[in-house]
Design a protein around this motif. Structure first.
Motif, PDB file in Angstrom:
ATOM      1  N   SER A 260       0.853  -1.182   0.000  1.00 15.84           N
ATOM      2  CA  SER A 260       0.000   0.000   0.000  1.00 15.84           C
ATOM      3  C   SER A 260       0.887   1.229   0.000  1.00 15.84           C
ATOM      4  CB  SER A 260      -0.928   0.000   1.220  1.00 15.84           C
ATOM      5  OG  SER A 260      -0.180  -0.062   2.420  1.00 15.84           O
ATOM      6  N   PRO A 261       0.349   2.399  -0.382  1.00 15.75           N
ATOM      7  CA  PRO A 261       1.166   3.609  -0.429  1.00 15.75           C
ATOM      8  C   PRO A 261       1.751   3.961   0.938  1.00 15.75           C
ATOM      9  CG  PRO A 261      -0.870   3.927  -1.658  1.00 15.75           C
ATOM     10  CD  PRO A 261      -1.005   2.618  -0.925  1.00 15.75           C
ATOM     11  N   GLY A 262       2.998   4.395   0.932  1.00  8.55           N
ATOM     12  CA  GLY A 262       3.683   4.773   2.162  1.00  8.55           C
ATOM     13  C   GLY A 262       4.870   3.869   2.421  1.00  8.55           C
ATOM     14  N   ILE A 263       5.830   4.380   3.175  1.00  6.09           N
ATOM     15  CA  ILE A 263       7.024   3.603   3.487  1.00  6.09           C
ATOM     16  C   ILE A 263       6.683   2.500   4.481  1.00  6.09           C
ATOM     17  CG2 ILE A 263       7.709   5.272   5.260  1.00  6.09           C
ATOM     18  CD1 ILE A 263      10.630   4.587   4.595  1.00  6.09           C
ATOM     19  N   ASN A 264       7.135   1.295   4.207  1.00  6.60           N
ATOM     20  CA  ASN A 264       6.899   0.171   5.102  1.00  6.60           C
ATOM     21  C   ASN A 264       7.778   0.322   6.345  1.00  6.60           C
ATOM     22  OD1 ASN A 264       7.194  -2.665   6.222  1.00  6.60           O
ATOM     23  ND2 ASN A 264       5.782  -3.061   4.550  1.00  6.60           N
ATOM     24  N   PRO A 265       7.243   0.075   7.550  1.00 10.32           N
ATOM     25  CA  PRO A 265       8.068   0.192   8.753  1.00 10.32           C
ATOM     26  C   PRO A 265       9.310  -0.695   8.738  1.00 10.32           C
ATOM     27  CG  PRO A 265       5.757   0.037   9.350  1.00 10.32           C
ATOM     28  CD  PRO A 265       5.846  -0.244   7.874  1.00 10.32           C
TER      29      PRO A 265
ATOM     30  N   GLY B 248       6.137  -3.560  16.876  1.00  9.51           N
ATOM     31  CA  GLY B 248       4.749  -3.730  16.470  1.00  9.51           C
ATOM     32  C   GLY B 248       4.254  -5.156  16.416  1.00  9.51           C
ATOM     33  N   ASP B 249       5.139  -6.133  16.362  1.00 15.08           N
ATOM     34  CA  ASP B 249       4.732  -7.549  16.347  1.00 15.08           C
ATOM     35  C   ASP B 249       5.846  -8.380  16.974  1.00 15.08           C
ATOM     36  OD1 ASP B 249       3.183  -9.807  15.844  1.00 15.08           O
ATOM     37  OD2 ASP B 249       3.973 -10.079  13.820  1.00 15.08           O
ATOM     38  N   LEU B 250       6.272  -7.984  18.138  1.00 17.01           N
ATOM     39  CA  LEU B 250       7.449  -8.595  18.755  1.00 17.01           C
ATOM     40  C   LEU B 250       7.097  -9.923  19.413  1.00 17.01           C
ATOM     41  CD1 LEU B 250      10.475  -7.986  19.224  1.00 17.01           C
ATOM     42  CD2 LEU B 250       9.841  -7.039  21.449  1.00 17.01           C
ATOM     43  N   HIS B 251       7.842 -10.939  19.056  1.00 16.17           N
ATOM     44  CA  HIS B 251       7.716 -12.262  19.684  1.00 16.17           C
ATOM     45  C   HIS B 251       9.021 -13.011  19.459  1.00 16.17           C
ATOM     46  CE1 HIS B 251       7.032 -14.012  15.679  1.00 16.17           C
ATOM     47  NE2 HIS B 251       6.132 -13.077  15.479  1.00 16.17           N
ATOM     48  N   LEU B 252       9.095 -14.224  19.981  1.00 14.94           N
ATOM     49  CA  LEU B 252      10.348 -14.970  19.942  1.00 14.94           C
ATOM     50  C   LEU B 252      10.808 -15.307  18.530  1.00 14.94           C
ATOM     51  CD1 LEU B 252       9.716 -17.338  22.987  1.00 14.94           C
ATOM     52  CD2 LEU B 252      11.592 -15.678  22.784  1.00 14.94           C
TER      53      LEU B 252
ATOM     54  N   PHE C 258      10.490  -5.610  11.240  1.00 16.07           N
ATOM     55  CA  PHE C 258       9.805  -4.466  11.839  1.00 16.07           C
ATOM     56  C   PHE C 258       8.539  -4.075  11.085  1.00 16.07           C
ATOM     57  CE2 PHE C 258      13.688  -4.263  14.100  1.00 16.07           C
ATOM     58  CZ  PHE C 258      13.483  -3.446  15.207  1.00 16.07           C
ATOM     59  N   GLU C 259       7.983  -4.989  10.335  1.00 15.12           N
ATOM     60  CA  GLU C 259       6.808  -4.677   9.538  1.00 15.12           C
ATOM     61  C   GLU C 259       5.573  -4.409  10.394  1.00 15.12           C
ATOM     62  OE1 GLU C 259       4.419  -6.523   5.687  1.00 15.12           O
ATOM     63  OE2 GLU C 259       5.899  -7.722   6.752  1.00 15.12           O
ATOM     64  N   GLY C 260       5.554  -4.913  11.626  1.00 13.43           N
ATOM     65  CA  GLY C 260       4.341  -4.845  12.428  1.00 13.43           C
ATOM     66  C   GLY C 260       3.380  -5.939  12.012  1.00 13.43           C
ATOM     67  N   GLU C 261       2.133  -5.843  12.442  1.00 12.94           N
ATOM     68  CA  GLU C 261       1.130  -6.830  12.045  1.00 12.94           C
ATOM     69  C   GLU C 261       0.702  -6.518  10.613  1.00 12.94           C
ATOM     70  OE1 GLU C 261      -1.942  -6.661  14.955  1.00 12.94           O
ATOM     71  OE2 GLU C 261      -0.762  -7.676  16.489  1.00 12.94           O
TER      72      GLU C 261
ATOM     73  N   LEU D  38      -1.426   0.346   7.042  1.00 11.35           N
ATOM     74  CA  LEU D  38      -0.084   0.895   7.201  1.00 11.35           C
ATOM     75  C   LEU D  38      -0.082   2.079   8.164  1.00 11.35           C
ATOM     76  CD1 LEU D  38       2.860   0.709   6.287  1.00 11.35           C
ATOM     77  CD2 LEU D  38       2.281   2.219   4.375  1.00 11.35           C
ATOM     78  N   ALA D  39      -1.077   2.948   8.085  1.00 11.81           N
ATOM     79  CA  ALA D  39      -1.124   4.107   8.979  1.00 11.81           C
ATOM     80  C   ALA D  39      -1.181   3.678  10.434  1.00 11.81           C
ATOM     81  CB  ALA D  39      -2.331   4.984   8.637  1.00 11.81           C
ATOM     82  N   GLU D  40      -1.907   2.609  10.714  1.00 10.25           N
ATOM     83  CA  GLU D  40      -1.994   2.107  12.085  1.00 10.25           C
ATOM     84  C   GLU D  40      -0.659   1.536  12.548  1.00 10.25           C
ATOM     85  OE1 GLU D  40      -4.246  -1.574  14.312  1.00 10.25           O
ATOM     86  OE2 GLU D  40      -5.410  -0.356  12.905  1.00 10.25           O
ATOM     87  N   ARG D  41       0.040   0.849  11.654  1.00 11.04           N
ATOM     88  CA  ARG D  41       1.326   0.258  12.029  1.00 11.04           C
ATOM     89  C   ARG D  41       2.393   1.324  12.271  1.00 11.04           C
ATOM     90  NH1 ARG D  41       2.958  -3.273   7.445  1.00 11.04           N
ATOM     91  NH2 ARG D  41       1.104  -2.754   6.246  1.00 11.04           N
ATOM     92  N   ARG D  42       2.215   2.504  11.692  1.00 13.53           N
ATOM     93  CA  ARG D  42       3.205   3.573  11.865  1.00 13.53           C
ATOM     94  C   ARG D  42       2.832   4.515  13.014  1.00 13.53           C
ATOM     95  NH1 ARG D  42       4.336   6.773   6.711  1.00 13.53           N
ATOM     96  NH2 ARG D  42       6.230   7.310   7.888  1.00 13.53           N
TER      97      ARG D  42
END
Length: 504
Positions: free
Chosen positions: A211-216, A364-368, A389-392, A397-401
């Protein structure tokens, strides 16, 4: 992006990118892709009807020659259109989530890399998409290009010579060393993206749902590299596509990073320790320190904010709403609804009493599974590295950033310790004690390195951990029913606890 070096413009795109040819190409591929896409691990609309496809762009990266002496390579961005669900009500007992959540076949844009050959070699038979019955590629074999080492190597070569190709742009970090022609192999077992490893030096993550915008996963490692944080591999190169509409930001398509051979992820190390009935406290403590170092660097590199009463009350309300939706979808949650709500009510009460917290950019989606450490006969030692570091990916995308309280990452890791213990073949009192000790050690390590004790605001940590467990129940019920007992064990524990902060 401004960090590319020595750009040069590639020759104009070949006629394949003309609107008429692109339309004819998509029409000839639509039926094949409609059958192939839902079978891919990274397709977000599993089990939901696909209404159709529209073409965003098509680029001929390597010419599709009629003589077939070399394979052709096409880059496509296609948008999926949702279809109507004609399944009987019994097949819809776990409803599809709202827009942007896992499992919905909505108005999504997917990145496809397709190889073209007259005849597909037996070694690539598993990658076949199909053979168009008409159109520009009539009778030729169309297949997943990343499975072809020859075409995957071509992508790496594009990063060595930054520039543009039609709507695509390739950038390279200053000073990054990219090897020439290392062997390429596509990794198996991923869910939301595809990754290619080049020799032992680099790994390319190709984002599938874009989607538009820089990926985390590009934005945050670049920021951490500028801040001098060495816990995260710095991007070597990346590529983007022009936004699909006028005025929209470019879309991040993929990131090339150093590969870390000889490492195991935290899940492998934790489950290995459980299998040996070994303590994981020291590893968890150092992992807590690593998490705090990354959070501190992100807070210094990117803007932060303070969440006051209104924002925290809104957070608690959103958690309540997610619980209500989850209990409607998963009946097993209903007996624990009142106990779980206490966690969110405690967060709202904390806000009303003047409580506040800092929000910043997070993993944003940290686990082992998102941390690496050198593997060895002792179960892994050395320095932790944080990745992905993409997040969920299912979230917008706006929510992940959006800046979030650090306890969101911490809660995710605490839940991961529980997951490892519950999946252990001999789960029981010993494994539960292992998880408690690992969780405590992790929080202590974080407090020592970060200067803030995650246990110092129990209302926040408890609410985020409960919210994460509710999400896990909904996810497992929809995708992996055999794992539902794992988050349900946490649900029972969290629902039975006294209200967080009640001692105050």
């Amino acid at each position: 992006m401004s960090e590319s070096s020595s750009p040069r413009t590639a020759p104009p795109p070949l006629p394949f990118t003309a609107a008429a040819d692109g339309g004819a190409l998509l029409r000839s591929l639509t039926g094949l892709l409609a059958r192939w896409l839902p079978r891919q691990r990274w397709f977000a609309g599993k089990g939901r009807p696909l209404g159709g496809l529209t073409l965003v762009s098509v680029t001929e990266v390597l010419p599709c020659r009629a003589d077939g002496t070399v394979p052709g390579l096409l880059h496509l961005l296609v948008r999926t259109l949702p279809g109507r669900d004609h399944r009987p009500p019994a097949a819809q007992q776990v409803p599809a989530p709202s827009a942007g959540a896992p499992g919905e076949a909505g108005d999504d844009c997917y990145q496809l890399l397709l190889g073209v050959r007259p005849v597909l070699p037996p070694a690539l038979a598993h990658a076949l998409v199909g053979r168009p019955a008409d159109g520009p590629l009539h009778g030729r074999s169309v297949y997943e290009a990343l499975a072809d080492p020859r075409l995957a190597s071509l992508l790496l070569e594009r990063f060595r010579t930054p520039g543009t190709l039609g709507p695509l742009s390739f950038s390279r970090a200053p000073g990054s060393a990219i090897p020439t022609a290392p062997p390429a192999r596509l990794l198996d077992g991923e869910q939301t993206n595809s990754s290619v490893v080049y020799g032992t030096s680099h790994i390319l993550k190709v984002f599938r749902r874009v989607s538009p915008g820089i990926n985390p996963d590009l934005e945050l490692p670049l920021a951490l590299a500028r801040a001098g944080c060495t816990r995260v591999p710095a991007p070597s190169a990346w590529f983007e596509a022009a936004g699909p509409d006028t005025g929209t930001d470019p879309m991040t398509l993929g990131v090339l990073q150093p590969y870390l051979p000889g490492c195991a992820d935290g899940w492998q190390l934790a489950t290995g320790a459980l299998a040996r009935r070994a303590d994981f406290g020291a590893a968890a403590h150092s992992l807590g320190r690593a998490t705090a170092e990354v959070h501190t660097a992100l807070a210094g590199a990117l803007p932060t904010q303070v969440l006051h009463r209104s924002q925290l009350e809104q957070t608690a309300t959103a958690m309540h709403e997610r619980l209500t939706a989850a209990t409607a979808a998963v009946p097993a949650l209903r007996p624990y609804r009142a106990g779980l709500r206490r966690s969110f009510e405690a967060l709202a009460d904390f806000a009303r009493r003047g409580g506040r917290c800092t929000a910043q950019r997070l993993h944003g989606d940290l686990h082992l599974g998102q941390v690496l450490r050198p593997a060895g006969p002792d179960g892994g030692t050395g320095r932790w590295t944080v990745i992905d570091f993409e997040g969920e990916p299912a979230s917008p995308l706006a929510e992940r950033r959006r800046p979030q309280p650090p306890v969101r990452d911490i809660a995710g890791m605490l839940r991961s310790f529980d997951y490892a213990a519950c999946q252990h073949v001999a789960s029981g009192p010993w494994a539960e004690a292992w998880a408690r000790a690992s969780r405590t050690a992790y929080c202590r390590g974080y407090a020592e390195a970060g200067g803030t004790d995650p246990l110092g605001q129990p209302e926040l940590l408890r609410a985020y951990e409960t919210d994460k467990a509710v999400y896990e129940v909904l996810y497992e019920a929809r995708h992996r029913p055999g794992w539902l007992h794992v988050p349900m064990s946490a649900i029972r524990r969290l629902a039975a606890l006294p209200p967080a902060g009640a001692h105050r």
